[in-house]
Design a protein around this motif. Sequence first.
Motif, PDB file in Angstrom:
ATOM      1  N   PHE A  59      11.378   8.352  -4.162  1.00  0.00           N
ATOM      2  CA  PHE A  59      10.079   7.713  -3.919  1.00  0.00           C
ATOM      3  C   PHE A  59       9.998   6.358  -4.621  1.00  0.00           C
ATOM      4  N   ALA A  60      10.559   6.314  -5.852  1.00  0.00           N
ATOM      5  CA  ALA A  60      10.519   5.063  -6.608  1.00  0.00           C
ATOM      6  C   ALA A  60      11.277   3.972  -5.850  1.00  0.00           C
ATOM      7  N   GLY A  61      12.430   4.346  -5.274  1.00  0.00           N
ATOM      8  CA  GLY A  61      13.211   3.402  -4.479  1.00  0.00           C
ATOM      9  C   GLY A  61      12.412   2.922  -3.287  1.00  0.00           C
ATOM     10  N   LEU A  62      11.771   3.881  -2.620  1.00  0.00           N
ATOM     11  CA  LEU A  62      10.947   3.542  -1.453  1.00  0.00           C
ATOM     12  C   LEU A  62       9.828   2.572  -1.832  1.00  0.00           C
ATOM     13  N   SER A 119       0.841  -1.195   0.000  1.00  0.00           N
ATOM     14  CA  SER A 119       0.000   0.000   0.000  1.00  0.00           C
ATOM     15  C   SER A 119       0.880   1.250   0.000  1.00  0.00           C
ATOM     16  N   PHE A 120       1.951   1.182   0.747  1.00  0.00           N
ATOM     17  CA  PHE A 120       2.908   2.286   0.780  1.00  0.00           C
ATOM     18  C   PHE A 120       3.482   2.512  -0.627  1.00  0.00           C
ATOM     19  N   GLY A 121       3.775   1.393  -1.296  1.00  0.00           N
ATOM     20  CA  GLY A 121       4.316   1.471  -2.653  1.00  0.00           C
ATOM     21  C   GLY A 121       3.335   2.099  -3.624  1.00  0.00           C
ATOM     22  N   ILE A 122       2.069   1.720  -3.524  1.00  0.00           N
ATOM     23  CA  ILE A 122       1.067   2.269  -4.461  1.00  0.00           C
ATOM     24  C   ILE A 122       0.883   3.767  -4.219  1.00  0.00           C
ATOM     25  N   SER A 146      18.875   3.339  -4.408  1.00  0.00           N
ATOM     26  CA  SER A 146      19.277   2.237  -3.522  1.00  0.00           C
ATOM     27  C   SER A 146      18.927   2.557  -2.066  1.00  0.00           C
ATOM     28  N   SER A 147      19.194   3.797  -1.675  1.00  0.00           N
ATOM     29  CA  SER A 147      18.890   4.182  -0.298  1.00  0.00           C
ATOM     30  C   SER A 147      17.387   4.128  -0.046  1.00  0.00           C
ATOM     31  N   GLY A 148      16.623   4.607  -1.041  1.00  0.00           N
ATOM     32  CA  GLY A 148      15.164   4.540  -0.935  1.00  0.00           C
ATOM     33  C   GLY A 148      14.707   3.094  -0.842  1.00  0.00           C
TER      34      GLY A 148
END
Lengths: 377, 688
Positions: B558-561, B134-137, B615-617
């Motif tokens: 954000f994409a990394g996260l 959900s966080f990813g979406i 990478s960090s994300g």
Amino acid sequence: MLLTDRHISISRRHFARQVSLVTAGSLIMPCVNAGTSHSVSDTVVPAMFQQETPRGVICLLCPNECVIKEGERGDCRSRIVKKSKLWSMSYGNPCAVNADPIEKKPLFHFLPGSRAFSIAAAGCNFSCLNCQNWTISQSSPDKTTNIDLPPESVVTESIKAGCSSIAYTYSEPVTFYEYVYDTAARARDNGIKNIMVSNGFINPEPLKKLCRYIDAANIDLKAFSDSTYIKLTGGRLQPVLDVLKIYRDEGVWLEITALIVPGWTDKPDELDAMFSWLSDNGFRDIPLHISRFYPQYKLLHLPPTPVSTLNMAAKKAKERGLNFVYVDNVPGNNTTDTICPVCNEKLVVRKGYSIEKNNIQDGRCRCGATIPGVWKQ
Amino acid sequence: MRQLLFITGFLSSSVQFILLREISCISGNSEISTAIYLAMWLVISSAGAIPSITRRGLKTGPLMAMLVASPPLSVIIFILAGSFLINPGEVLPTPGLLILLFFTLAPVTLISVSAFVRLAMTLASDRSFQPGNSFGIETLGSILAGLAATFSALIFIPGFQYLFIITTISALWSAIIIFRPTMLKRLLLFYLPAALIILLVSLFPPDLFIRSIQLRDISVDKSFDTPYGNITTGTYNGDETVYYNFHPLFYSNDEISREEDIHYAMLQNKNVSDVLLISGGLHSHLEEIIKYKPVRIDYTEADPGLLRVEESMIMPDYEKSAVNIIKKDAFRYLLHSKKRYDVIIQLTDQPLTLSMNRFYSSEYFRAVKNNLSDGGVFACSPLNAYNYASENYLSLLSSIVKALEESFSNVLLIRGEKLYLIASDHRLTTEICRLANERGIDNLYVNCSYLNDYDISQRSREMMSVVNRDIRTNRLANPVASWYGNRLNEEKNGSRRSYAVILSLLILLPLFWIKRRAVLMFTSSASLAGLGMIVIFVFQAAYGNAHLLSALVLSVLFAGLATGASFRYPTRIRSSLYPVILALLMILTGVLSLLLMPSSGNTLLFLLLPLLVFSSGFITGSFFRSATRMKPPEETAIIYSADLSGSASGYLVTGTLLIPLTGILFTTLILSSLILISLSLVSVRSKL
């Protein structure tokens, strides 16, 4: 070991302390780099016009009449109460010293073409949103880097710099009253004139006492309604109007500056009221400087005053019977010449801060009309 | 449900980007106000995340209705509260900024965070769906919002018009998902009204109306947003003024500034053939430059919006082929240009922010020097001139003078309406009036009537004598000028202490509601946000183009996260490894930035730093997933709250304190130490 385990316990206080230390360290560091300002403790002098009351010491210098408790300062930030007495922190402590053309003050009918030795100490009893000298006026003498310049040295330095006058200017000279008073007395003894460039927010008694030594003043009339005065400057209108009359009655050469700030002080009705009041109260022969606003200090989102607005205001002022109206700080506008109100001859032709021609002889035009002002030392 | 989650991320982030730009405009573009904005947003979200667990009764439909209503509501509050708190023409003072931010941000942040937690919890009840997904979406929605906002600015769509259009589209999309209407109902109830609103907003952009409220008595003619800010054209008493981020940029009767800008520098060089003007407006300054009859005049301006405004203005009559407009960032242009100029005049904004700081750094001045001919003259005006120079003012000035002196053997200070710094390897003089007379340059202000060579010389010597040699030199990786610039702003606002208190409060406040088990999430997110700030800063220093690159970096982060939070691991990895990897990545970023930044425009830099950010994300996202895996839904909210608060603190501390004070490398070392300290504290406690 899973880090999200419920059994993991870090003390919240401990963690807060760690973060606080990092933050506090970062906040303190710059103060060390920035250095410290000069101490003013050895130059404080007893303030004039104070009254001790059970609520604290009342400073009677300006209409703010601050009631100041032990260890506190007045609104001007330059007068402090210690041992139940009020002290001035700015005596002999100017933070700005320059030799300027007198036309820059602006004074057009007072020793034209001469130079004024200009000094300022930190502090002001107003807090104008458009202050161009906010680095001085909104600070205090213990926070600025000051020059050790006692009154006698001011006089000596002004003579050395070839100045005919000393101008108490940039910030608000009322806040360093004692310094002005002593310096002006010494200057008078040495044949140097004294000029106040002020917001005119001072009580009658101290002003009358000071006027003994003051030769000329340029007073800002910042608005013509109390509500605008309060919002724009933090001051009030009526005390300023009273001060204008006192200067005039005490025989000090007076010129008035009206800064036209778009959206604040350019309403035609208010300008009309201002010019009518000046005309009806015996200020017809007092030079009026209509000045252009440029975005300054906190009013950075306003445009500079349109030149058409300034010229309109000048026209209105003349229509109301004011004889000497100038539009300042607009190069090329050609509205800074002194014109004889009787024969319309150009008497003093100014270009910038220079005098190109001065046809005033013994304070008179060739047509015989008296041109008010102080034209010779 | 997943689409609604996406809409939540998209809409809330869109509002965030638009309002950030607005706040930046009305509060004078200071870094501190931007950091306070971001922190306030995240802190309110963080505070709202936990109570939203208890609001189980609120259904999805009403929640989404509230969500799509919140952007217009926030805009209305922003305008009304702004009119109440700000005097005409005033830059928003600090107490006002806080009040305005709180009331403007509260509706949209609280509603969006409630919507996120509610939707995530509903999805989490399905055992196959992990909270990390959900966080990813939601994050995917945020990425798209960043890219769309940037694109809209690139094609000059006014900010509020854009916001109203995307809000309408989001409302339409949500309604169709929730109500699942028939085709006819869909057409009548949703498509038609939405189309009507979009048509109306497109024809009559609300921006003109909003700007006229904000600029009070000004009659607004045009307003649009660019990747760098807002440009509004308005008329007051018949005089037209162009405002750049609400500051008057072009106005009539500007003789004093335009003459000072040009002549103090131009008079210094007898042979002016090639001139480079960097920003500040071509049409007004051209009139002054052509008094010297140069063969070639180049003008660089990075903001396409400003060039668009310039094109609509009448240029002075001059050989058109002699004037060349370069649509590039000045730093990049100077680094790659082989041209030699006799005079380079820089009229960029003052170095009061990190993004402007680079135009006053020693690396930049070296690039300027490389583009000057023998005896060439460079001029810039980093500050206004005052009758008294405070400590912060002098420190800022000193850091720039020292940077200039690294490249030029002569540096001269001229105190006009602004403070001008003139630099050259040849002799410089303060005899401006004499030179203007000798060369027959006919000016209205820069002449012997207004100026006096003796005064100019005296004041120049006075200013030079107070330059503090102990202050550090302003460099790309050590932007001390912007630090003093921020402090000068605080001094102007009379709010030095209040800023310190506000910053401390915003940093420390979340500690009161962060649960112990979420502390490591807090520090990891803080460090990740800090890393984002560092890379944005490095990119700005290297490439300029602030908003575009910020959006790019944030999108990569954000994409990394999102990837990390959604990624399914083949094996079980020890959670304590994530913070360690994150700390190492941070140090690596610091070292690489230092190595690569001076050689601006380096392709390796362009590729490596985003990779490190991603990478960090990814690592932080993975940590989020690990922290919420196999936990009750409430755990998601607690960890999410810590993540938001950590990001807030990271933005604040890194942007306003660490980078300006300690430079890039030390910032990364401090942030990585913070992660490792909290990891060791957590480990020690767990063993006890």
